[in-house]
Design an enzyme around this catalytic site. Structure first.
Site: not given
Ligand SMILES: C[S@@+](CC[C@H](N)C(=O)[O-])C[C@H]1O[C@@H](n2cnc3c(N)ncnc32)[C@H](O)[C@@H]1O
Length: 378
Positions: A3, A212, A241, A264, A312, A338
């Protein structure tokens, strides 16, 4: 991967840049296995899933700086000055084309970049997402609606300059703060969602919803989840989530449980998930799949039925939700993380579950970031 930005010291975001990709993968697997060694036996690890080591990102988050005549699109240095990274080698080829054309378009239009040192100007960020079908969602993050009219009037030119543009919106972020976007979204196109086709499922991405960033590896992650869920053959699945519903919809399409519920916190993501569920052949009409806006932490205590729970969470992990999982009737947990450090802490809090299967996904080549998928059983 080589890069020029990294070699010149302009951008050091990719901490592993220049290291052979094979070595990166081995190192990552070794480090993650060591972090989780109290919970995951060596024999439980499947082979690491990965995709191309460059040109894999489907999303560009560009800080706009510089002047109206010569704006920069990339990041800000420590002094708050713009560093142009429009040719970043992580972008998918289609995303790169869209970014370059958009940058030219914005320069010609003469929008005023926001200057963080002076707290003046208008255009703070451009956020571009590219779909596997070659379409784009373009979002302008503005300090105020002051230049909204100019962007609106220039929309036909934008659609012509950046072919494949499906969704265009303006997001307002009036506060001077280190945030990517604000709460208000104004759509300039009638289309409000970008279809993201992964495996044989079309997810829909609306603004302000998590997705993602590595489409090829995300497809492998959801496919793996789908296989493990099918083996368990649960009756009721709860996806906590759930974002735009990637795990829930893959579970619904293949394992065919009696019910799938997603929870969510982002209402925009839930709207996206509902849209995708409505297009899942043969399932939506039965009402078996439902997505709700709410806090995942209390979802199990609300009595939602689940023998398999998918979690997740963001980097912080699931915290007290682990105690609720322990108390629940769930026989299996599918944990996609993650952050293997918070994952290890959460596993300590789940003593009645053991790891049945484990796989690492290199979602972010050139960095130590990663995704781990675990199947836990009672
Ligand atoms: C790592 S992402 C995972 C999204 C999804 N599982 C995917 O595969 O794309 C984490 C998600 O958790 C949501 N989030 C964060 N805090 C939360 C809470 N207290 N309750 C519900 N969702 C939450 C975020 O908005 C986000 O969409």
């Amino acid at each position: 991967m080589q890069c020029d930005y990294f070699d010149a010291g302009t951008c050091r975001s990719c901490t592993l840049m220049g290291q052979p990709y094979d070595a990166q993968l081995i190192d990552l697997q070794t480090t993650v296995a060591a972090t989780l060694s109290d919970h995951v036996a060596e024999t439980h690890w499947d082979t690491t899933a990965y995709g191309p080591e460059s040109h894999f990102r489907n999303k560009a988050k560009l800080a706009v700086a510089g002047t109206r005549q010569a704006p920069t699109f990339g990041i800000l240095d420590r002094g708050g000055h713009g560093v142009d990274l429009r040719d970043c080698g992580l972008y998918e080829p289609g995303l790169h084309r869209a970014v370059v054309r958009l940058a030219d378009f914005v320069t010609e239009l003469g929008l005023t970049p926001y200057d963080v040192t002076r707290r003046s100007g208008e255009l703070k960020h451009l956020i571009v997402t590219h779909s596997p079908d070659g379409e784009s969602m373009i979002r302008f993050v503005l300090r105020s609606p002051g230049q909204l009219g100019r962007i609106e009037r220039a929309l036909p030119g934008l659609l012509e300059s950046v072919p494949g543009t499906r969704v265009v919106s303006v997001n307002l972020l009036p506060e001077h703060k280190a945030a990517l976007e604000g709460d208000e979204e104004i759509f300039l196109t009638s289309e409000q969602a970008l279809p993201m086709r992964l495996n044989d499922i079309t997810l829909h991405l609306r603004p302000r919803s998590f997705f993602q960033t590595n489409t090829a590896v995300a497809a492998q992650l959801y496919r793996q989840a789908q296989q493990w869920i099918s083996q368990v053959a649960p009756t009721n699945v709860l996806d906590l989530f759930c974002g735009v519903g990637g795990f829930a919809l893959h579970a619904a399409a293949d394992a065919r449980p009696a019910s799938v519920r997603g929870v969510e916190i982002s209402a925009e993501a839930v709207a996206s998930a509902r849209l995708s569920a409505g297009q899942l052949p043969g399932r939506a009409a039965s009402g078996d799949i439902r997505f709700e806006t709410g806090d995942a932490t209390g979802a199990l205590d609300d009595g939602l039925p689940a023998d398999l729970v998918i979690v997740n969470p963001p980097r912080r992990g699931i915290g007290e939700l682990a105690d609720a999982l322990e108390r629940s009737g769930a026989s299996h947990v599918l944990y996609s993380s993650c952050n293997s450090t918070s994952l290890a802490t959460d596993l300590d809090r789940l003593p009645s579950f053991r790891v049945a299967d484990a796989r690492l996904f290199d979602m972010f080549p050139q960095t130590r970031h990663h995704e781990v998928l675990l199947l836990l059983e009672r």
